[in-house]
Design a protein around this motif. Structure first.
Motif, PDB file in Angstrom:
ATOM      1  N   TYR A  88       0.801  -1.183  -0.090  1.00  0.00           N
ATOM      2  CA  TYR A  88      -0.169   0.001   0.186  1.00  0.00           C
ATOM      3  C   TYR A  88       0.855   1.081  -0.040  1.00  0.00           C
ATOM      4  O   TYR A  88       1.816   1.365   0.753  1.00  0.00           O
ATOM      5  N   LEU A  89       0.520   2.106  -1.004  1.00  0.00           N
ATOM      6  CA  LEU A  89       1.279   3.489  -1.194  1.00  0.00           C
ATOM      7  C   LEU A  89       0.957   4.457   0.111  1.00  0.00           C
ATOM      8  O   LEU A  89      -0.251   4.515   0.354  1.00  0.00           O
ATOM      9  N   ILE A  90       2.018   4.778   1.003  1.00  0.00           N
ATOM     10  CA  ILE A  90       1.803   5.649   2.106  1.00  0.00           C
ATOM     11  C   ILE A  90       1.830   7.262   1.437  1.00  0.00           C
ATOM     12  O   ILE A  90       2.836   7.540   0.736  1.00  0.00           O
ATOM     13  N   GLY A  91       0.785   7.739   1.701  1.00  0.00           N
ATOM     14  CA  GLY A  91       0.390   9.367   1.270  1.00  0.00           C
ATOM     15  C   GLY A  91       1.343  10.360   2.119  1.00  0.00           C
ATOM     16  O   GLY A  91       1.857   9.962   3.013  1.00  0.00           O
ATOM     17  N   ARG A  92       0.984  11.517   1.697  1.00  0.00           N
ATOM     18  CA  ARG A  92       1.725  12.715   2.343  1.00  0.00           C
ATOM     19  C   ARG A  92       1.165  12.641   4.060  1.00  0.00           C
ATOM     20  O   ARG A  92       1.927  13.066   4.734  1.00  0.00           O
TER      21      ARG A  92
END
Length: 194
Positions: A88-92
């Motif tokens: 899962y791509l971790i956002g800002r």
């Protein structure tokens, strides 16, 4: 003369017919141009993928076992063993968001060399460096060359320094790095798993 006179009796109908034919021709030509451009884009993308076959195994298998089977096939000119994982791509904001594919390959491999929009492609010696595709940057516009992309895999966060942003047709977010980096991020043992 009779045909010409009949066509000119109702000039509005003639103008409408000629206009519709012109519009139809323009739409047809536009569709042909879009089709040709799409075909060229797909051909360019596939030309950078210099392999004929991808085999995905259902479970982790020792590379030695797979290599022995492939070595027995004289038709195979070259084989590379890549790893992959989904995270899962971790956002800002630090919260894991959409999925991202991690593709672990041999840095410096000639089998895959995507077009690089900025930065560079993976080189030999890149142990943890990553090239992300444009779909990753679209999900998190703050990412770019010189930054770090964070991914959550199996409940742990993994960080990869970005050395390049690749252009490819696939709309799926993907991160390209070394096989060892993917194996380390997933907790697998690099020497024993494929």
């Amino acid at each position: 003369m009779l045909t010409l006179r009949t066509a000119l009796i109702r000039r509005g109908r003639l103008a409408l017919t000629v206009g519709m034919l012109a519009a139809g021709g323009a739409v047809f030509m536009s569709a042909m141009n879009v089709s040709a451009a799409w075909t060229r884009a797909v051909e360019r993308d596939f030309a950078r993928r210099r392999y004929d076959l991808t085999v995905v195994l259902a479970s982790a298998t020792p590379i030695e076992r797979v290599a022995a089977r492939i070595a027995a096939r004289p038709e195979v000119a070259r084989a590379e063993y890549w790893t992959d994982a989904s995270g899962y791509l971790i956002g800002r904001d630090g919260v894991p968001g959409g999925t991202v594919s991690l593709i672990g390959m041999q840095p410096g491999s000639r089998l895959l060399e995507l077009a690089v929009r900025s930065g560079r492609w993976l080189e030999p010696g890149d142990a943890n460096a990553a090239v992300v595709n444009a779909a990753v940057v679209k999900r998190n516009p703050a990412l770019g060359v010189g930054g770090t992309v964070q991914v959550r895999i199996k409940g742990k966060n993994a960080a990869f320094p970005i050395v390049g942003v690749a252009r490819e047709i696939s709309p799926m977010p993907a991160l390209y790095t070394s096989s060892a980096a993917v194996l380390a991020a997933t907790g697998a043992i690099p020497a024993r798993r494929a």
